[in-house]
Design a protein around this motif. Structure first.
Motif, short mmCIF file in Angstrom:
data_model
loop_
_atom_site.label_atom_id
_atom_site.label_comp_id
_atom_site.label_asym_id
_atom_site.label_seq_id
_atom_site.Cartn_x
_atom_site.Cartn_y
_atom_site.Cartn_z
N ALA A 116 -5.56 9.36 3.08
CA ALA A 116 -4.95 8.47 2.16
C ALA A 116 -4.56 7.03 2.79
N ILE A 127 2.78 -1.23 4.18
CA ILE A 127 2.50 0.03 3.99
C ILE A 127 3.67 0.96 3.63
N ALA A 147 2.01 7.59 -5.79
CA ALA A 147 1.03 7.74 -5.13
C ALA A 147 1.00 9.55 -4.76
N ILE A 165 -9.88 -0.31 1.66
CA ILE A 165 -10.03 -1.00 0.22
C ILE A 165 -9.26 -2.13 0.34
N GLY A 167 -7.11 3.59 1.95
CA GLY A 167 -6.23 2.45 1.44
C GLY A 167 -6.39 1.22 2.35
N LEU A 215 1.03 -1.10 -0.07
CA LEU A 215 -0.25 0.16 -0.11
C LEU A 215 0.89 1.02 0.30
N TYR A 216 0.68 1.96 -0.99
CA TYR A 216 1.52 3.24 -1.34
C TYR A 216 0.31 4.27 -1.02
N PHE A 217 0.81 5.43 -0.23
CA PHE A 217 -0.29 6.40 0.16
C PHE A 217 0.38 7.79 0.19
N ILE A 262 -2.10 0.49 -4.81
CA ILE A 262 -2.05 -0.79 -4.01
C ILE A 262 -1.59 -1.91 -5.32
N ILE A 272 -3.71 6.84 -3.75
CA ILE A 272 -3.21 5.48 -3.34
C ILE A 272 -2.90 4.44 -4.53
N GLU A 279 -4.67 1.93 -8.98
CA GLU A 279 -4.58 3.36 -8.54
C GLU A 279 -6.07 3.49 -8.15
#
Length: 443
Positions: free
Chosen positions: A320, A338, A390, A327, A324, A276-278, A293, A291, A302
């Motif tokens: 964010a 994360i 992100a 989701i 994320g 997970l990139y936020f 994923i 976000i 995205e």
């Protein structure tokens, strides 16, 4: 040196209760004076009248005094030490005693000065207080000999043998990190292949010990990737951490560029966790979150959300993260990594930083509750350059950075009308068919 036995008698050096140790400012002398001081000091050391000392609190200076015959007398300036000792209010009439004892005798013996049989030692606890500095005069022969011995036994670099396992030793101290790559030779003796160390920057010195070890591992992988690609490597750290070679090769693939075809023989690493990139973006015209994923199979997804309520930049980043996590829960993820460039959010999430802002505390509690839905969670702080996707999504969602090639992403922006801590969780399945809200929620 001869003298009376310590069990019989010894001198004690009492200090005032409020006395503080003093290290006098070093003095410098002419070269010709230094030579004579050196000769005198070496003579005293040879006769074991003085000895070298380290890590002392009291340090006095040498005062060279030239005698009439041209010889140099080495004196010590104990001015500060004398001021720290209590004064004797009752003086001993030494002159009267000497005259009375010498009266009526032809010869007066000074055996204490000449033969040194009656010398009285200082107490061991007080010896260090009489330490003095001798810059440029004392030649540390023992230290020099130890350096020569160490240099004569320095490890000789060995070539890598393709059939043997590589060993990577990593270590970290308060200000430095280091590593050594080693391998056993044909006789079973461990030989060094490469070793290196470096000083940590001011920011890196504030890392946790485990983070410093990870930095040492990263530094080693970047420097020694030509040795470690497609080979089994055993990592040995201060924490007895052992990592399989496949993990090292996977680490090299993720963090190396320009390896060409060197990765063709690398064993695939099985990854069963989600990434997970936020990131969040806030400016005067709006706010948004981005976000990214990545599934265990490497499939990216995205997501863009526009925040339609006033918020700060840190609130946008928390939004964010929370969106994320929601989701990922919907996707049924159990293990998640994360990754973000907000050190504040990640450190507060791991309880390394304390959250004093009341608004952020509500978001922090919400994030903690969502994390309980996963079996395994890891938090990774990454530089902004590694979180570009992100970050770009967040800027597009906030209408801060829109270009012709990103216009098509505007249609995929979802709007968030209320903050995360005020949103209600709606479970449509539990509503009855007669509930007027169910068709609206489905819509």
């Amino acid at each position: 040196m001869h003298g009376l036995d310590r069990s019989l008698v010894e001198h004690g050096l009492a200090l005032k209760p409020n006395a503080r140790p003093v290290k006098q400012t070093p003095r410098h002398f002419a070269p010709e004076i230094n030579i004579k001081i050196k000769e005198e000091i070496e003579c005293l050391i040879k006769e074991k009248f003085i000895r070298t000392a380290r890590y002392v609190e009291w340090v006095s200076n040498i005062v060279p005094v030239m005698k009439k015959n041209g010889k140099l007398r080495v004196c010590i300036e104990f001015y500060d030490l004398n001021n720290a000792t209590p004064k004797d209010e009752y003086f001993i009439p030494i002159a009267d005693m000497l005259i009375d004892s010498a009266a009526g005798n032809e010869i007066l013996s000074f055996m204490d000065d000449y033969s040194r049989y009656n010398q009285i030692f200082f107490a061991e606890d007080d010896v260090a207080k009489t330490a003095f500095r001798c810059l440029g005069a004392l030649d540390h022969l023992s230290t020099f000999d130890s350096i020569k011995t160490y240099l004569s036994q320095a490890p000789i670099m060995a070539n890598v043998r393709s059939s043997e396992l590589l060993k990577l030793y990593i270590a970290a101290t308060g200000n430095t990190i280091g590593f050594m790559l080693a391998q056993d030779d044909e006789n079973g003796n461990e030989r060094a292949v490469y070793y290196l160390s470096r000083v940590l920057t001011d920011i890196e010195t504030r890392y946790f010990p485990v983070e410093k070890l990870c930095l040492s591992l990263y530094h080693a992988c970047m420097k020694l990737k030509c040795y470690m690609v497609a080979k089994s490597v055993k990592v040995i750290a201060q924490t007895n951490l052992v990592v399989k070679g496949q993990v090292i090769t996977g680490f090299l693939v993720d963090n190396s560029k320009g390896l060409n075809d060197q990765g063709a023989n690398i064993v695939d690493v099985e990854i069963n966790y989600w990434k997970l990139y936020f990131d969040g973006s806030k400016h005067k015209d709006g706010a948004g979150v981005g976000i990214l994923i990545v599934s265990p199979e490497g499939i990216p997804s995205e997501f863009l959300f526009e925040l339609k309520y006033p918020c700060s930049n840190n609130v946008a980043k928390y939004e964010a993260l929370i969106l994320g996590l929601e989701i990922l829960i919907d996707k049924g993820a159990l293990e998640v990594q994360i990754l973000g460039d907000s050190q504040l959010v990640l450190k507060q999430l791991s309880k390394e930083y304390k959250c004093n802002n009341e608004t952020l505390q509500k978001y922090l509690v919400t994030a903690w509750e969502l994390l309980t839905s996963f079996q395994k969670v890891s938090l990774v702080h990454i530089p902004r350059i590694h979180n570009e996707i992100a970050n770009e999504l967040a800027q597009i969602a906030s209408r801060y950075w829109v270009r012709p090639k990103t216009l098509k992403k505007l249609s995929s922006i979802h709007q968030i009308l209320v903050p995360a801590n005020e949103r209600e969780v709606l479970c449509v399945d539990e509503w009855e068919d007669s509930d007027w809200r169910k068709p609206i929620a489905h819509y």
